[in-house]
Design a protein around this motif. Sequence first.
Motif, PDB file in Angstrom:
ATOM      1  N   UNK A 371     -31.143  -9.933 -24.604  1.00 30.50           N
ATOM      2  CA  UNK A 371     -31.251 -10.103 -23.157  1.00 30.50           C
ATOM      3  C   UNK A 371     -32.571 -10.760 -22.785  1.00 30.50           C
ATOM      4  N   UNK A 372     -32.561 -11.596 -21.729  1.00 29.16           N
ATOM      5  CA  UNK A 372     -33.823 -12.192 -21.263  1.00 29.16           C
ATOM      6  C   UNK A 372     -34.687 -11.123 -20.621  1.00 29.16           C
ATOM      7  N   UNK A 373     -35.937 -11.364 -20.554  1.00 27.97           N
ATOM      8  CA  UNK A 373     -36.840 -10.382 -19.963  1.00 27.97           C
ATOM      9  C   UNK A 373     -37.833  -9.867 -20.983  1.00 27.97           C
ATOM     10  N   UNK A 374     -38.817  -9.139 -20.491  1.00 28.52           N
ATOM     11  CA  UNK A 374     -39.876  -8.663 -21.375  1.00 28.52           C
ATOM     12  C   UNK A 374     -39.479  -7.371 -22.086  1.00 28.52           C
ATOM     13  N   UNK A 375     -40.400  -6.854 -22.878  1.00 26.23           N
ATOM     14  CA  UNK A 375     -40.146  -5.638 -23.657  1.00 26.23           C
ATOM     15  C   UNK A 375     -39.837  -4.460 -22.752  1.00 26.23           C
ATOM     16  N   UNK A 376     -40.527  -4.349 -21.621  1.00 27.31           N
ATOM     17  CA  UNK A 376     -40.283  -3.240 -20.694  1.00 27.31           C
ATOM     18  C   UNK A 376     -38.853  -3.265 -20.177  1.00 27.31           C
ATOM     19  N   UNK A 377     -38.361  -4.476 -19.898  1.00 29.60           N
ATOM     20  CA  UNK A 377     -36.983  -4.617 -19.420  1.00 29.60           C
ATOM     21  C   UNK A 377     -35.989  -4.148 -20.480  1.00 29.60           C
ATOM     22  N   UNK A 378     -36.197  -4.565 -21.738  1.00 24.67           N
ATOM     23  CA  UNK A 378     -35.275  -4.164 -22.799  1.00 24.67           C
ATOM     24  C   UNK A 378     -35.344  -2.659 -23.047  1.00 24.67           C
ATOM     25  N   UNK A 379     -36.538  -2.097 -22.910  1.00 25.94           N
ATOM     26  CA  UNK A 379     -36.652  -0.650 -23.075  1.00 25.94           C
ATOM     27  C   UNK A 379     -35.897   0.093 -21.980  1.00 25.94           C
ATOM     28  N   UNK A 380     -35.944  -0.443 -20.767  1.00 29.36           N
ATOM     29  CA  UNK A 380     -35.206   0.198 -19.674  1.00 29.36           C
ATOM     30  C   UNK A 380     -33.697   0.122 -19.938  1.00 29.36           C
ATOM     31  N   UNK A 381     -33.229  -1.034 -20.425  1.00 31.00           N
ATOM     32  CA  UNK A 381     -31.818  -1.162 -20.761  1.00 31.00           C
ATOM     33  C   UNK A 381     -31.429  -0.193 -21.874  1.00 31.00           C
TER      34      UNK A 381
END
Length: 628
Positions: A371-381
């Motif tokens: 997924x696009x986005x930073x590490x924080x975004x992937x952690x939230x997902x």
Amino acid sequence: MSVEAGRVQGVETTIMPDAPSAREVLHRVFGYESFRGDQQAIVEHVGVGGDAIVLMPTGGGKSLCYQIPSLLRPGTGIVVSPLIALMHDQVEALRAVGVRAEFLNSTQSRDERDGVERAYLAGELDLLYIAPERLSSEQTKRFLERGRIALFAIDEAHCVSQWGHDFRPDYLSLGELAERWPDVPRIALTATATAATHREIAERLSLRDARNFVSSFDRPNIQYRIVSKNEVRKQLLEFIRTEGRQGGDGPPSAGIVYALSRNTVEKTAEYLRANGVDALAYHAGLESSERARVQSRFLREDGVVIVATIAFGMGIDKPDVRFVAHIDLPKSVEGYYQETGRAGRDGEPSVAWLAYGLNDVVQQRRMIDESPGDLAHRRRLSAHLDAMLALCETVGCRRVDLLRYFGEESTPCGNCDTCLVPPEVWDGTVPAQKLLSTVVRLKRERNQQFGAGHLIDILRGNETPRVRQHGHDALATWGIGADLTDQQWRGVIRQLLAAGLLATHGEYGTLVITEASGEVLSGVRTVSLRTETGWVTRVKAARPAAADLDVADRELFEALRAWRAEEAKTAGVPAYIVFGDATLRAIALAKPSSISELDGITGIGEKKRASYGEAVVAVVSGRVGSDS
């Protein structure tokens, strides 16, 4: 009309002293005798000019919380609704009870929009529905300033959350309503919000000082069930055939089936149609006219099953959806709860059915990694997915876990699959060690990583061409897992992934160990797993309350449904706008012999009594007379 001034939360308000009471409007217009839960407190608070954030489950009566204050306050209630495709039916439902409602959106001609705008400026509307995209334009705001606004209602307010499951960028601009109309009360409503989303709603919509009303998220009429995925289309068809009918043997029920991809949606709808189910596909790839046709059939006809991506259903007012099925794993508990909440809005027993398997976990993990986005975004997902996996794998009450996610404590419901048929739990420590050891040996001895299927072949001693090609029949773990079936091993892997004792890696979803894997391999940590066969055991079916009517009452109920279908067809509106099933059931039990006896029956207000009373009494007398 004279008005009095008052103050709520430091805001100047106007109250009409000669206006009817909220309870009078509830009875006369909507046909209900009393408010439910927090409804009355919300209506009274907003009615005198207070701001509110309302978290209330689907089917809990959120709409009345802004509709009644709009009728009590001077001016027009402006309702921000995210799907223009549904505005027509929302407005028709209000007109059916005598409310002066309109909408403004791109489906109208210039002349139609001009007519609505003139009615608003003349003070002839009680409610006006507008999409957030339209309200974000300066032209629309200037137009609204020329009329009198009773309140702003922001429906589906969770759409403001950028971390939520249904983010809509145009919702972000709604925060400026407070600056532009500081004296107009605002009410934000949603059926799904964690504590974090709740805080985001308050912050982004400038409702930090609003009064918060948080109802129970429990939907006791919904039976939550999760099954192990194995030939999912056949499983879905069996579920619909056995439980997708009213009362088990009555006419087909309306239902929604959710899938992640357009391709899966199309193929599943085709498969169901080929097997006698009136199923239609719905996804964003269809022409808008086709989507409108599908939605219209679903709302206006009985027994239609929609197979759809998550694009379908937000704001759906159809009250008699008897089941919601997921054939792919939802990405979050919020999304799952929002989608399952589209079943049983009338309070009748309904089922939320989910089929879930190993490939779902691997696919979702891969989608997060890519997924696009930073590490924080992937952690939230990942956190969203972990919570969803925990709900799927729980051995306790699903409703308890679901409500706890939204910050609500409860006791076992006795109505979900894990309550009705408690899953068996077994010590899976040794199988977990065998699997993890195989992953470690492949990496350490050969610098190789493989997916679940190949690992299962090694453990079960399956002599496949790929096993022979890599010489994996020489591994120390070759054949040591022959005591478990392929399906059981897939269950082991799925549950280890859900528990964070195993992870996927890369484009092909190869399996790798995690930091926690070492505790299992060393024997420090034991692993409890649920038995796969416990997932396919039949549980007690949820039966609509109408199924419990005696033979004569049931026949009257079906006669009323047939009359309703014809009435709705003639008027070109969904059947529920005429009357919901709960109202028809109440009529079948009461057997009114005059129009005056319809007063007090739930869902029959003044306008509907005048519009349909004579016909309803005729249907009742015809059936009762024929039975005597």
